[in-house]
Scaffold this motif. Structure first.
Motif, short mmCIF file in Angstrom:
data_model
loop_
_atom_site.label_atom_id
_atom_site.label_comp_id
_atom_site.label_asym_id
_atom_site.label_seq_id
_atom_site.Cartn_x
_atom_site.Cartn_y
_atom_site.Cartn_z
N PRO A 53 -9.00 22.42 18.46
CA PRO A 53 -7.55 22.33 18.52
C PRO A 53 -7.05 21.23 17.57
O PRO A 53 -7.48 20.09 17.65
CB PRO A 53 -7.27 21.97 19.98
CG PRO A 53 -8.51 21.31 20.44
CD PRO A 53 -9.64 21.86 19.64
N LEU A 58 -4.73 26.16 16.62
CA LEU A 58 -6.10 26.22 17.10
C LEU A 58 -6.96 26.80 15.99
O LEU A 58 -6.71 27.91 15.51
CB LEU A 58 -6.19 27.10 18.36
CG LEU A 58 -7.60 27.38 18.89
CD1 LEU A 58 -8.28 26.10 19.34
CD2 LEU A 58 -7.53 28.37 20.03
N PRO A 98 -0.44 25.98 34.67
CA PRO A 98 -0.94 24.63 34.36
C PRO A 98 0.21 23.68 34.07
O PRO A 98 1.19 24.04 33.43
CB PRO A 98 -1.81 24.85 33.12
CG PRO A 98 -1.38 26.15 32.56
CD PRO A 98 -0.81 26.96 33.68
N PRO A 101 -0.32 19.56 29.29
CA PRO A 101 -0.19 20.17 27.96
C PRO A 101 -1.55 20.62 27.43
O PRO A 101 -2.59 20.18 27.89
CB PRO A 101 0.38 19.02 27.12
CG PRO A 101 -0.05 17.79 27.82
CD PRO A 101 -0.08 18.13 29.29
N PHE A 102 -1.52 21.51 26.45
CA PHE A 102 -2.75 21.98 25.82
C PHE A 102 -3.24 20.91 24.87
O PHE A 102 -2.58 20.56 23.89
CB PHE A 102 -2.50 23.29 25.07
CG PHE A 102 -3.74 23.85 24.45
CD1 PHE A 102 -4.70 24.46 25.22
CD2 PHE A 102 -3.95 23.74 23.09
CE1 PHE A 102 -5.85 24.97 24.66
CE2 PHE A 102 -5.10 24.24 22.50
CZ PHE A 102 -6.05 24.86 23.29
N THR A 103 -4.41 20.35 25.16
CA THR A 103 -5.01 19.30 24.33
C THR A 103 -6.44 19.68 24.01
O THR A 103 -6.96 20.69 24.50
CB THR A 103 -5.00 17.94 25.07
OG1 THR A 103 -5.87 18.05 26.21
CG2 THR A 103 -3.60 17.54 25.50
N CYS A 104 -7.10 18.84 23.24
CA CYS A 104 -8.51 19.08 22.95
C CYS A 104 -9.34 19.03 24.22
O CYS A 104 -10.31 19.79 24.37
CB CYS A 104 -9.01 18.09 21.90
SG CYS A 104 -8.89 16.34 22.34
N THR A 106 -8.31 19.88 27.32
CA THR A 106 -8.10 21.09 28.11
C THR A 106 -8.84 22.27 27.49
O THR A 106 -9.35 23.12 28.23
CB THR A 106 -6.61 21.42 28.28
OG1 THR A 106 -5.99 21.51 27.01
CG2 THR A 106 -5.90 20.38 29.12
N LEU A 107 -8.94 22.33 26.17
CA LEU A 107 -9.71 23.40 25.53
C LEU A 107 -11.19 23.29 25.91
O LEU A 107 -11.81 24.28 26.30
CB LEU A 107 -9.57 23.36 24.02
CG LEU A 107 -10.53 24.33 23.33
CD1 LEU A 107 -9.84 25.65 23.05
CD2 LEU A 107 -11.13 23.74 22.10
N ALA A 110 -11.72 24.30 29.44
CA ALA A 110 -11.58 25.75 29.61
C ALA A 110 -12.84 26.47 29.15
O ALA A 110 -13.26 27.45 29.78
CB ALA A 110 -10.37 26.24 28.83
#
Length: 147
Positions: A53, A58, A98, A101-104, A106-107, A110
């Protein structure tokens, strides 16, 4: 995709998490040096895939490397911290959307699946996974007690 097929695909993959990075955004300077970014590298029978990310997008890249290339070793020689291999787990069941926020981080969580430890920062994820890996190594290398 059928559930059985999804498990077979996941079992054939290994995940390595790579930690490091300089502060390319001003707010990243608040994070621990050397642990300001993380990304996932997946190994399968066909080679290596990088999931990284970046700010605003991405990056998903299938690397053209010779068979048997040691990509985690390359990252270690480059001075980055690498943990793994991990096997991707089952998806996390969600009842609510969720809130983070989408962060490195959270990636990476996941990719690891439902068993991934909770963490907000790359260093927090590294520390949590390092403890898990350490316990796994102790269990695998400890001789059974004679008694």
């Amino acid at each position: 995709m059928r559930p059985g097929h999804r498990r077979a695909v996941a079992a054939a993959q290994q995940v390595f998490l790579v930690f490091g990075g300089a502060a390319d955004q001003p707010w990243l300077r608040l994070l621990r040096p050397g642990f300001r970014h993380c990304f996932a590298v997946l190994a399968d029978a066909g080679g290596w895939t990088v999931l990284e990310p970046l700010t605003g997008r991405l990056l998903v890249a299938r690397l053209d490397l010779p068979p048997g290339y040691d990509l985690p070793g390359f990252y270690r020689r480059a001075g980055l911290a690498v943990l793994g291999p991990f096997v991707p787990g089952e998806a996390r069941a969600r009842w609510l959307p969720p809130l983070l926020p989408f962060t490195c981080v959270t990636l990476c969580r996941a990719v690891l699946g439902a068993a991934a430890p909770f963490a907000l920062t790359p260093y927090g994820l590294f520390r949590s996974l390092n403890k898990i890996e350490g316990n796994r190594k102790n269990i695998l290398t400890t001789a059974p007690s004679q008694g």
